[in-house]
Design a protein around this motif. Structure first.
Motif: not given
Length: 447
Positions: A347-352
């Motif tokens: 989804x964005x950096x570090x968030x999946x």
């Protein structure tokens, strides 16, 4: 039959243990899962975030049934202790199911062979239990020694049950197959040497009955076959006099890597994908147990249940009331072969967020076969090098929805795929928990 109470002890064992629908729910989709990811897909061994990942010990346990639901808050708040008979919500049908799995991942490790290939060695001990299509009404009255004043009847079709315990050593190999501008593909295979401790298997194609409370008689029709591997004791499973077998996993992982991620994150210490898709077939194989004992009962008879009340011994009750034949056979017990599909999106950096499907490739009504329960898992996560946090939501076969939580801090992992739903719902039908300790050695990051 050498050991008492085996046939319907299959039903009772659920209350004494915590099946592998899936082990380590939430953890095995983490890019820093290391050796744990190989359980889901062996292609995870290559192009990992580790130089070496060494597992010391990890334990995962999963179990449940559509026969009963437990309010875990009642267990926590109970001052006089938890009473299974009075504190459990029961939903008896003619086709109730019970399932249990324990998965112990022992000393295991993975490492890089070259820039395009890696390998790993895994050691595991597993015990899987399935019981399908059993009459909940009959189970309940057997548990209560037919202490009832009400008549009841049941009609169960394709009753099957299997208990199987084994150990395995896996040699895992993975290789990068395609590494172009935006497309990345890797594959892996796991070859398993199996050591079977033994098993129990039960089958009844059609089993009907009527209970007369006034006369304390049970009139039944059908046939019941019960088998056990040589010298197997379900009450005390021992890993000696083992039987050899072979198994395998095979899997592939595709990654879509946009230029902005690929060009800025050149080190293997970083994730470079926006979208990842993985597919694997796990637990291909079986163990052949020679000189297994098979007992077939002719259930076309009327039994006096008052003798069961006095003795409470199912083996003796069956022998006293039904004709039986005993034979020696070679019984092959199939592993719980399954198709595993994973879609993971950044989804964005570090968030999946990941979507994972687990589908049994075995017919649950086949004698001598373990199977997983089909499930779909949606798992959002916060993922960093040293710390990850998961919140998986599982849609499980037989109607149960589970919400869990877990975290990884360096080499320590603790979690459950159902802990949150167990705490907020009045009737939980499944529960699981896992704990792991390992030594991670990460890839070096380029500044």
């Amino acid at each position: 039959m050498k050991n008492s109470n085996y046939i319907f002890y299959l039903c009772c064992v659920i209350s004494l243990n915590l099946l592998n629908s899936q082990s380590y729910v939430g953890l095995n989709t983490d890019n820093y899962a290391g050796v744990h990811s190989l359980i889901l897909n062996p292609s995870g061994v290559v192009d990992s975030r580790f130089k070496t990942d060494i597992n010391l010990i990890s334990i995962s346990a999963f179990g449940g049934s559509d026969y009963f639901g437990i309010n875990f808050n009642d267990i926590i708040k109970a001052e006089d202790g938890f009473d299974f008979d009075s504190d459990v919500e029961k939903t008896p049908t003619n086709a109730n199911n019970f399932f249990v799995n324990t998965d112990i991942l022992g000393p295991s490790f993975m490492f890089n062979l070259s820039p395009k290939s890696s390998m790993g060695i895994l050691s595991r001990v597993r015990a899987v239990f399935n019981l399908h299509n059993v009459s909940g009404e009959l189970y309940e009255n057997l548990s209560d020694n037919f202490d009832t004043n009400e008549n009841f009847n049941f009609n169960s079709t394709d009753v099957t049950g299997t208990v199987h315990a084994w150990a395995e050593i896996s040699l895992v190999y993975g290789r990068i197959l395609i590494d172009s501008k935006k497309q990345f593909l890797k594959g892996g295979i796991s070859l398993k040497y199996l050591q079977g401790a033994g098993g129990v298997f039960v089958n009844s194609p059609n089993f009907t009955g009527n209970y007369d409370a006034t006369n304390e008689t049970l009139a039944t029709t059908g046939a019941l076959t019960y088998g056990t591997s040589q010298d197997f004791n379900n009450d005390d499973i021992e890993f000696k006099n083992l039987t050899s077998g072979f198994g395998a996993d095979i899997g592939f992982t595709y990654e879509y890597r946009p230029h902005k991620l690929r060009d800025s994150l050149t080190s293997r210490a970083h994730n470079k994908y926006k979208l990842k898709i993985g597919a694997a077939i796990t637990d291909i194989g079986s163990i052949d147990y020679k000189e297994s004992t098979l007992t077939t009962y002719n259930l076309n008879a009327t039994a006096d249940t008052s003798t069961f009340n006095e003795e409470g011994d199912i083996e003796q009750f069956l022998d006293d009331n039904y004709n039986a034949t005993e034979t020696t056979i070679n019984q092959k017990i199939q592993l719980p072969t399954a198709l595993r599909v994973l879609i993971d999106y950044q989804i964005r950096h570090k968030i999946y967020v990941s979507l994972q499907g687990n589908l049994s490739l075995k017919n649950k009504n086949t004698v001598g076969t373990n199977s997983i329960i089909n499930n779909l898992v949606v798992s959002p996560r916060l993922e960093t090098r040293l710390f990850s946090l998961y919140a998986p939501i599982s849609f499980r076969e037989y109607g149960d929805v589970a919400w869990g939580a877990g975290f990884r801090f360096s080499g320590l992992t603790i979690g459950s795929g159902s802990i949150l739903s167990n705490l907020i719902t009045d009737s939980s039908q499944t529960t699981d928990v896992y704990l792991g300790l390992k030594i991670p050695i990460y890839q070096k990051r380029k500044r």
